[in-house]
Scaffold this motif. Structure first.
Motif, PDB file in Angstrom:
ATOM      1  N   LYS A  41      72.796  70.104  76.015  1.00 51.90           N
ATOM      2  CA  LYS A  41      72.989  71.493  75.618  1.00 51.90           C
ATOM      3  C   LYS A  41      72.143  71.849  74.397  1.00 51.90           C
ATOM      4  O   LYS A  41      71.643  72.967  74.279  1.00 51.90           O
ATOM      5  N   LYS A  42      71.979  70.907  73.474  1.00 51.35           N
ATOM      6  CA  LYS A  42      71.252  71.180  72.248  1.00 51.35           C
ATOM      7  C   LYS A  42      69.770  71.427  72.511  1.00 51.35           C
ATOM      8  O   LYS A  42      69.076  71.995  71.686  1.00 51.35           O
ATOM      9  N   LYS A  43      69.274  70.980  73.659  1.00 49.28           N
ATOM     10  CA  LYS A  43      67.858  71.098  73.972  1.00 49.28           C
ATOM     11  C   LYS A  43      67.562  72.297  74.865  1.00 49.28           C
ATOM     12  O   LYS A  43      66.449  72.456  75.336  1.00 49.28           O
ATOM     13  N   GLN A  44      68.510  73.141  75.132  1.00 48.57           N
ATOM     14  CA  GLN A  44      68.296  74.191  76.109  1.00 48.57           C
ATOM     15  C   GLN A  44      68.740  75.534  75.578  1.00 48.57           C
ATOM     16  O   GLN A  44      69.414  75.629  74.558  1.00 48.57           O
ATOM     17  N   LYS A  45      68.363  76.575  76.311  1.00 48.00           N
ATOM     18  CA  LYS A  45      68.723  77.929  75.933  1.00 48.00           C
ATOM     19  C   LYS A  45      69.877  78.457  76.763  1.00 48.00           C
ATOM     20  O   LYS A  45      70.666  79.265  76.298  1.00 48.00           O
ATOM     21  N   GLU A 549      67.738  75.056  87.055  1.00 46.14           N
ATOM     22  CA  GLU A 549      67.617  75.517  85.679  1.00 46.14           C
ATOM     23  C   GLU A 549      66.144  75.415  85.331  1.00 46.14           C
ATOM     24  O   GLU A 549      65.571  74.311  85.295  1.00 46.14           O
ATOM     25  N   LEU A 550      65.497  76.575  85.089  1.00 45.12           N
ATOM     26  CA  LEU A 550      64.049  76.660  84.994  1.00 45.12           C
ATOM     27  C   LEU A 550      63.623  77.233  83.644  1.00 45.12           C
ATOM     28  O   LEU A 550      64.454  77.593  82.817  1.00 45.12           O
ATOM     29  N   MET A 551      62.307  77.304  83.453  1.00 45.23           N
ATOM     30  CA  MET A 551      61.710  77.932  82.272  1.00 45.23           C
ATOM     31  C   MET A 551      62.304  77.368  80.984  1.00 45.23           C
ATOM     32  O   MET A 551      62.818  78.103  80.135  1.00 45.23           O
ATOM     33  N   ASP A 552      62.218  76.042  80.888  1.00 42.97           N
ATOM     34  CA  ASP A 552      62.720  75.359  79.689  1.00 42.97           C
ATOM     35  C   ASP A 552      64.190  75.710  79.431  1.00 42.97           C
ATOM     36  O   ASP A 552      64.597  75.998  78.313  1.00 42.97           O
ATOM     37  N   GLN A 604      68.473  83.721  79.734  1.00 40.93           N
ATOM     38  CA  GLN A 604      68.568  83.852  78.279  1.00 40.93           C
ATOM     39  C   GLN A 604      67.193  84.263  77.780  1.00 40.93           C
ATOM     40  O   GLN A 604      66.341  83.432  77.472  1.00 40.93           O
ATOM     41  N   MET A 605      66.957  85.573  77.702  1.00 42.92           N
ATOM     42  CA  MET A 605      65.628  86.080  77.387  1.00 42.92           C
ATOM     43  C   MET A 605      65.207  85.710  75.972  1.00 42.92           C
ATOM     44  O   MET A 605      64.062  85.302  75.716  1.00 42.92           O
TER      45      MET A 605
END
Length: 764
Positions: A41-45, A549-552, A604-605
């Motif tokens: 979770k800490k590495k994602q948006k 789950e895409l786009m970093d 999450q823009m």
């Protein structure tokens, strides 16, 4: 005494089996899994969602089922209060509002209400693994929940109680080892007053409890101009206790108990025509000559009626469950869930929907259910993983119903001193099931999944109807003592292919069944002569899905294509009798086909701006239903009730930091669109009153849009928050229900108008 013996024996069996287990409770593995999830979770948006729909902690994208997950924060941000609100979030799911007596949940166009003790619903609602029961019990207040999981399609290999159309899994927040609590106050239009208190109580180093209390009152939003009352209000009280105790290193006990009391002046369906539908029936003319206009409603407002009685509902629901969890030395896990649920409802409907004291129908239904579920869960981290389950279920249902005539019914040649129709009966249901589901890793990227369920369900009925005083309405008279048993083997198979670490595709074939039963309602002699029992129905469902789950990690996608064929589909409907009156009928349609597409997007823009939405496309039809329409017409090709072809939602959420106040502001807007739909099998586009030529709303509901919004001020410390909220801000007055009542008059109901208010929460 019999019920108490069953409950005690099941509870004793659960405890004895658990205590005989020579195992160690492997908390380390669970902690390690949670730490891994937190690191991700800490590495994602966009938060990686983990769910337990398959009885294990898994990433949502790894589960080969069409699942909508609504977490605790999203429930709060949306202002979700009841289960009905979830239908605004998940694609291809709807839930009828108004009266809880016949609440209906539909998934992919398939659903049913259980206003009849001999007829079961198709969608199962569970709280912490326990089946909640029939229609009066399902529209639960969604408070103190960790998340809601909506599973579409047959789910008999995952849950103890069989669910042919889908399942809604409510997961409670568990107590923690810190003393904390909150007070919530909500006030709004229609004189809404809602208060709740939540306490988390650490009782010892190994035991903690959570207590939740809720009190809610709201005035009605309709107006009965005859009685000068305001139907549509409610007064409810609810409480829940959760307790968790680590009894030893290898034994974990969870106990929950809940109680709710709801007193409602229900959302009253309104008469849209004269009592007999304006067909020129002699009684219409006679009553109009004596009383004047006998419309139950009024043409001036969709929210006014003119009736001598308001609809009320008094519902009492309570239950408890005991769950025991173990991990054995060989890393296998064992779970036992013992539960008891009790539901009682008293309601009465003004069947003529007018100010004439012609007929009203009181109902008293009661349900007492006991269940016992055992699960053996194989270790994680192996190529071959599985769950073996056994389920025992007992349900005692009783009903007392009557059609009570007022003085004016003597004009129809009926004695008003005796009930027009009286019903008294019971159904005792006992069932057991063996089920299993699992998976085998064929390779690093390819997983084969499987499931199978064997079910046996027996219903014993002792039921009487006395319609000797019904005159020309020709209601039946009979005494039925019977028993039927349905068995079924329901396999499922799926394959899951990993395109990358964070994207999966799957294909799934699943089957299910719904047991047969009895039409124990206000039925005619004609229906009785044809037989009031009906056969079981079955389904074969096919599904293709893609999850990623895409786009970093800023974009999450869930998409699925589905096709399901139902054989001997059970249809509960009003049928027209000679003379224009109606009776309730349950028959088996030859085949129903439902197919479509579902898409869920979460983007999450930026760190503060989130966009999410869903799209549901649906084609649900009676592929073959010869003689199933009004007056025996062919209903083949007709659209299923409550199955809109298009439904979509869009949500925008933005956080603005307010450093001067050490706070932030959350802005949220939720938009929902629902395409046109029908409420009845016959698919009418309205009703033309023969005597006047006027066309009134009937059966078909046009498409509509609704907008909800919320603005919240949140302190950085988390000590308090305050929100302004509004629901149905566009004030949509779309049709929500329509049918022909007992006498043949057209009945309609409309959406709850715009509401708004302010909510404050204080944490300590």
């Amino acid at each position: 005494m019999k019920n108490n013996t069953i409950k005690l024996s099941l509870l004793s069996a659960a405890v004895l089996v658990a205590l005989q287990s020579q195992s160690a409770f492997a908390q380390e593995e669970v902690v390690e899994q949670e730490e891994v999830v937190e690191q991700v979770k800490k590495k994602q948006k966009v938060e990686t969602i983990t769910i337990t729909s398959q009885k294990r902690i898994e990433r949502l994208i790894d589960v080969p089922i069409s699942v909508t997950n609504v977490g605790h924060e999203e429930l709060k941000q949306r202002g979700v209060k009841k289960l009905q609100d979830v239908s605004e979030i998940a694609p291809n799911i709807s839930m009828t509002g108004g009266k809880n007596f016949n609440a209906k949940i539909t998934i992919r166009g398939v659903g049913a209400n259980s206003r009849n003790i001999g007829f079961d619903s198709r969608v199962g609602v569970y709280i912490d693994g326990v089946y909640l029961g029939q229609s009066p019990a399902v529209n639960q207040g969604l408070v103190d929940l960790e998340r809601v999981e909506v599973l579409r399609g047959p789910q008999g290999t995952l849950f103890g109680k069989n669910t042919i159309a889908g399942a809604i899994n409510l997961i409670s927040q568990e107590p923690t080892d810190e003393f904390e609590g909150s007070v919530n106050i909500n006030a709004g239009s229609n004189n809404l007053r809602e208060y709740n208190l939540k306490l988390n109580l650490p009782l010892s180093d190994t035991t903690a409890a959570k207590v939740f209390l809720n009190k809610s009152e709201e005035d009605g939003y309709m107006k009965n101009t005859y009685l000068n009352t305001k139907p549509g209000g409610q007064d409810s009280l609810a409480g829940r206790v959760n307790l968790i105790s680590e009894l030893s290193d290898n034994l974990r006990l969870s106990f929950s108990g809940d109680y709710s009391k709801q007193d409602l002046t229900a959302f009253s369906d309104m008469g849209m025509t004269p009592i007999f539908g304006g067909t020129g029936h002699p009684f219409d003319g006679m009553l109009e000559a004596i009383y004047g206009d006998v419309l139950g409603g009024t043409a001036d407002s969709k929210y006014e009626n003119y009736q001598d009685r308001d609809v009320f509902e008094d519902i009492t629901i309570w239950g408890s469950s005991l769950t025991l969890d173990y991990d054995m030395d060989n890393d296998f896990a064992f779970k036992s869930i013992t539960a008891y649920r009790d539901t009682n409802i008293d309601t009465a409907i003004d069947s003529d929907h007018s100010y004439v004291d012609w007929l009203h129908t009181p109902y008293t239904d009661a349900y007492q259910q006991t269940s016992q579920e055992f699960q053996l869960i194989s270790p994680d981290g192996r190529d071959f993983k599985y769950i073996l389950g056994a389920y025992l279920f007992s349900l005692d249902s009783t009903t007392v119903r009557a059609a009570i005539g007022g003085p004016e019914i003597a004009w129809a040649g009926i004695d008003p001193s005796s009930p027009v129709v009286s019903i008294d009966g019971k159904v005792d249901t006992s069932s057991y099931a063996l089920f299993s589901n699992g998976s085998y890793d064929l390779s690093e990227d390819l997983v084969l999944g499987f499931g199978v369920r064997y079910s046996s369900e027996t219903k014993a009925v002792d039921w009487s109807i006395d319609g000797d005083n019904s005159g020309g309405f020709k209601m039946g008279t009979a005494h039925l003592v019977d028993e039927r048993t349905d068995t079924h083997l329901s396999p499922s198979l799926n394959i899951n292919y990993s395109l990358s670490e964070n994207s999966q595709t799957y294909a799934r074939v699943s089957t299910g069944f719904k047991s047969g039963g009895y039409n124990l309602d206000f039925v005619s002699n004609e229906v009785i002569e044809d037989g009031i029992d009906f056969d079981k129905e079955t389904v074969t469902s096919y599904e293709l899905g893609y999850k990623a789950e895409l786009m970093d990690y800023s974009l999450r996608l869930n998409a699925s294509l589905f096709y399901a064929a139902y054989e001997d589909y059970q249809v509960n409907q009003y049928i027209e009798l000679v003379g224009g009156t109606t009776a309730l009928s349950i028959t088996n349609a030859a085949e129903v086909l439902t197919q479509g597409f579902e898409l869920e997007v979460d983007y999450q823009m930026t760190d503060n701006f989130n966009i999410s939405g869903s799209l549901g496309l649906l084609d649900a039809t009676f592929d073959s239903f010869i003689g199933g329409g009004a007056n025996g017409s062919d209903a083949s090709g007709n659209q299923l009730p409550n199955a809109p072809k298009v439904a979509a939602s869009l949500s925008l959420q933005y956080y603005q930091e307010v450093a001067a106040l050490s706070s932030s502001i959350m802005y949220r807007v939720d938009y929902n669109y629902t395409g046109e739909q029908y409420f009845l099998v016959n698919n009418d586009d309205g009703y033309t009153v023969p005597s006047t030529g006027e066309t009134v709303d009937f059966d078909k509901a046009e498409s509509f849009s609704m907008v909800n919004a919320r603005i919240s001020l949140l302190t950085d410390s988390g000590d308090w928050e305050v929100s302004l909220w509004g629901r149905n801000l566009t004030d949509s007055d779309h049709l929500t229900n329509s049918f022909k009542e007992f006498f043949g008059g057209i009945i309609g109901a409309y959406a709850k108008p715009r509401t708004y208010g302010i909510e404050a929460k204080f944490n300590f």
